[in-house]
Design an enzyme around this catalytic site. Sequence first.
Site, PDB file in Angstrom:
ATOM      1  N   HIS A 244      34.659  41.184  44.819  1.00 49.88           N
ATOM      2  CA  HIS A 244      34.246  41.374  46.123  1.00 49.88           C
ATOM      3  C   HIS A 244      35.326  42.064  47.030  1.00 49.88           C
ATOM      4  CE1 HIS A 244      32.282  40.498  49.990  1.00 49.88           C
ATOM      5  NE2 HIS A 244      31.048  40.318  49.116  1.00 49.88           N
ATOM      6  N   GLU A 299      26.576  36.973  43.611  1.00 53.80           N
ATOM      7  CA  GLU A 299      25.568  37.582  42.683  1.00 53.80           C
ATOM      8  C   GLU A 299      25.369  37.005  41.493  1.00 53.80           C
ATOM      9  OE1 GLU A 299      23.735  39.059  44.772  1.00 53.80           O
ATOM     10  OE2 GLU A 299      24.142  40.979  45.226  1.00 53.80           O
TER      11      GLU A 299
HETATM   12  N1  ACO Z   1      34.827  44.230  36.597  1.00 54.92           N
HETATM   13  C1  ACO Z   1      35.923  44.872  36.287  1.00 54.92           C
HETATM   14  N2  ACO Z   1      36.842  45.219  36.965  1.00 54.92           N
HETATM   15  C2  ACO Z   1      36.617  45.369  38.239  1.00 54.92           C
HETATM   16  C3  ACO Z   1      35.623  44.329  38.757  1.00 54.92           C
HETATM   17  C4  ACO Z   1      34.449  44.106  38.055  1.00 54.92           C
HETATM   18  N3  ACO Z   1      33.460  43.250  38.512  1.00 54.92           N
HETATM   19  N4  ACO Z   1      35.769  44.503  40.143  1.00 54.92           N
HETATM   20  C5  ACO Z   1      36.632  45.303  40.555  1.00 54.92           C
HETATM   21  N5  ACO Z   1      37.184  45.779  39.456  1.00 54.92           N
HETATM   22  C6  ACO Z   1      38.541  46.364  39.344  1.00 54.92           C
HETATM   23  C7  ACO Z   1      38.135  47.925  39.626  1.00 54.92           C
HETATM   24  O1  ACO Z   1      37.786  48.631  38.429  1.00 54.92           O
HETATM   25  C8  ACO Z   1      39.625  48.247  40.325  1.00 54.92           C
HETATM   26  O2  ACO Z   1      40.528  48.783  39.146  1.00 54.92           O
HETATM   27  P1  ACO Z   1      41.526  49.830  39.239  1.00 54.92           P
HETATM   28  O3  ACO Z   1      42.195  49.552  40.340  1.00 54.92           O
HETATM   29  O4  ACO Z   1      42.237  49.553  37.844  1.00 54.92           O
HETATM   30  O5  ACO Z   1      40.557  51.091  39.347  1.00 54.92           O
HETATM   31  C9  ACO Z   1      40.137  46.973  40.673  1.00 54.92           C
HETATM   32  O6  ACO Z   1      39.471  45.801  40.215  1.00 54.92           O
HETATM   33  C10 ACO Z   1      39.879  46.841  42.370  1.00 54.92           C
HETATM   34  O7  ACO Z   1      38.541  47.453  42.509  1.00 54.92           O
HETATM   35  P2  ACO Z   1      37.807  47.864  43.712  1.00 54.92           P
HETATM   36  O8  ACO Z   1      36.838  49.060  43.518  1.00 54.92           O
HETATM   37  O9  ACO Z   1      39.209  48.265  44.825  1.00 54.92           O
HETATM   38  O10 ACO Z   1      37.467  46.626  44.507  1.00 54.92           O
HETATM   39  P3  ACO Z   1      36.457  46.633  45.785  1.00 54.92           P
HETATM   40  O11 ACO Z   1      36.886  45.752  46.838  1.00 54.92           O
HETATM   41  O12 ACO Z   1      36.311  48.089  46.215  1.00 54.92           O
HETATM   42  O13 ACO Z   1      35.033  46.207  45.039  1.00 54.92           O
HETATM   43  C11 ACO Z   1      33.031  45.634  44.270  1.00 54.92           C
HETATM   44  C12 ACO Z   1      34.305  45.258  45.191  1.00 54.92           C
HETATM   45  C13 ACO Z   1      32.521  46.905  44.592  1.00 54.92           C
HETATM   46  C14 ACO Z   1      32.159  44.361  44.419  1.00 54.92           C
HETATM   47  C15 ACO Z   1      33.390  45.480  42.941  1.00 54.92           C
HETATM   48  O14 ACO Z   1      34.266  44.205  42.679  1.00 54.92           O
HETATM   49  C16 ACO Z   1      32.338  45.487  41.673  1.00 54.92           C
HETATM   50  O15 ACO Z   1      32.257  46.745  41.644  1.00 54.92           O
HETATM   51  N6  ACO Z   1      31.973  44.409  41.299  1.00 54.92           N
HETATM   52  C17 ACO Z   1      30.856  44.373  40.323  1.00 54.92           C
HETATM   53  C18 ACO Z   1      29.394  44.720  40.966  1.00 54.92           C
HETATM   54  C19 ACO Z   1      28.897  43.404  41.934  1.00 54.92           C
HETATM   55  O16 ACO Z   1      29.191  42.184  41.308  1.00 54.92           O
HETATM   56  N7  ACO Z   1      28.537  43.684  42.924  1.00 54.92           N
HETATM   57  C20 ACO Z   1      28.153  42.456  43.918  1.00 54.92           C
HETATM   58  C21 ACO Z   1      28.967  42.177  45.001  1.00 54.92           C
HETATM   59  S1  ACO Z   1      28.545  41.099  45.862  1.00 54.92           S
HETATM   60  C22 ACO Z   1      27.679  41.754  47.175  1.00 54.92           C
HETATM   61  O17 ACO Z   1      27.592  42.776  47.533  1.00 54.92           O
HETATM   62  C23 ACO Z   1      26.305  40.719  47.828  1.00 54.92           C
END
Ligand code: ACO
Length: 357
Positions: A244, A299
Site C-alpha cells: 500500500h 483488499e
Molecule cells: N507484490 C509484489 N511486489 C510488490 C507488491 C506486491 N503486492 N507491492 C509492491 N511491490 C514491490 C514493487 O514491485 C516494487 O518493487 P521494485 O522497487 O523492485 O520495483 C516495490 O515493492 C515498491 O512498489 P511501489 O510500486 O513503489 O509501491 P507503491 O506504493 O507504489 O504501490 C500498490 C502500492 C500499488 C498498492 C502495490 O503495493 C501493489 O501493486 N499491490 C498489489 C495490488 C493491490 O493489492 N492493490 C490494492 C491496494 S489497496 C487499495 O487501493 C484499496
Amino acid sequence: MMTPGLEGVVAAETVLIHVDGGAGIWWLRGHDLADIIARHGYEGATALLWEGFAGDRLSRAAILARFGAAREAAFAVLPRWLGAAQGRPLVEGVRICLAALAEDSPPDAIAAALPVGIAALLRARRGEPPVAPDPTLATAADFLRMLAGTPAPPTLAAALDTYLATVIDNGLAASTFAARVIASTRASLAAAVLGGYCALTGPLHGGAPGPVLDMLDAIGAPDRIAAWLERALGGGERLMGFGHRIWRGRDPRADALQAALRRLGPAAGRIAFAEEVERRALAALRRSKPGRTIETNVEFYTALLLEAVGLPRDAFTPVFALARSAGWLAHALEQQKTGRLIRPAAAYIGPRPDQAA
Ligand code: ACO
C-alpha cells in the site's frame, strides 16, 4: 522538483479523516476504526463525514431515513438506464448507472443509486426482475435483500455493514483525489463520484479483491503455496492484496475485516487457507523485497468477506464504490466549500521546436 505518484505531497486540508500509515492511525472525524465499526456503522460514519457539508446535526437515524427514501427514488428511475446496461460487464453497468444520474443530484441520491443499481444489475443478468428497496433497513441489509429477494441473515448483513464502514474513507486515495480534482472545477457531485468510481476500478486500487480470489484459486491447496509464490514473485508479478502506498505497516482495516470474517464462523469460507497464504506471502515478500515493508492490505480480507456474504467477484469493486461513495461525496463537498481549483504543473521533457520531427 517532480514527485512521481505525488507521495508526500499535501494537496488538501481536510476535517474528514486522518490517515498515518506509519503510525497506524485512522481517525474519521476523530473516531478510530473500532469505534466506527462498533458504534456508528455505515450510516453513522456517513453522518459523521457529511456533517456540516450535507446537513447539520446529522445522526445515524437521519442518514438511515434519507438513504431509505433515496433508494426508493433510485428504484423508481431504474428503467431509465437498466436496459442500456443489458449484456454489459458489471463494471460497465455501474458506470452507466452513475452516468445516468441527473446533473443536480444531491448526495443521498448519488449514494443510494449504487446499492439499488448494483443489485438490479446482478439480478438482471440472472434474468430476474429488480426487487424494490425496504426503506426501513440499513444499506447493507437492504442491499443483500434486494440482491437475493429474501431478507439477509443478520450475521451477513452485520459483516457487510462492517465492511462498508471500514472502507468508507481512507484519505486522498487515487479515487478520492480524482473526485476532489473534479469537484475543484465546481463540476457536479454526480460528475465527481463518476470520476472517483472510474479511478477505483484499476487493479492497483479498488480492482484488487477479485484477483485476490483468483490467486487463492490458482494456488488451490496448502502444499502448492510455496511453489506458487516463488514462481509469481520470481516472474515479477505483484501479489494482489499486499502493499500500500500509505499503509507501510499493518493496515488496521485488514485486521478489522479479518475479525469480522472470523465472527461468521463456518460461513467465513476458506479463511484458514487464506491465512496460511497470507503468512507465507508476507514471508516471501520480505525475502524477495528486502528493505521494503509490504504488508497485507485491506483488499485481501475484503475478498474473503465479500465472497462469504455471497457476492460474485466482479461485484467486489462496485461494492467498494458503494461504500466509498459516501467518502467521495464528503471530500467533493469539502473541496467545493473550502478548496481551490486543483491545477498542478508538468515538467516538460519533450523536444524543443528546433528538435521537433
Ligand atoms: N507484490 C509484489 N511486489 C510488490 C507488491 C506486491 N503486492 N507491492 C509492491 N511491490 C514491490 C514493487 O514491485 C516494487 O518493487 P521494485 O522497487 O523492485 O520495483 C516495490 O515493492 C515498491 O512498489 P511501489 O510500486 O513503489 O509501491 P507503491 O506504493 O507504489 O504501490 C500498490 C502500492 C500499488 C498498492 C502495490 O503495493 C501493489 O501493486 N499491490 C498489489 C495490488 C493491490 O493489492 N492493490 C490494492 C491496494 S489497496 C487499495 O487501493 C484499496
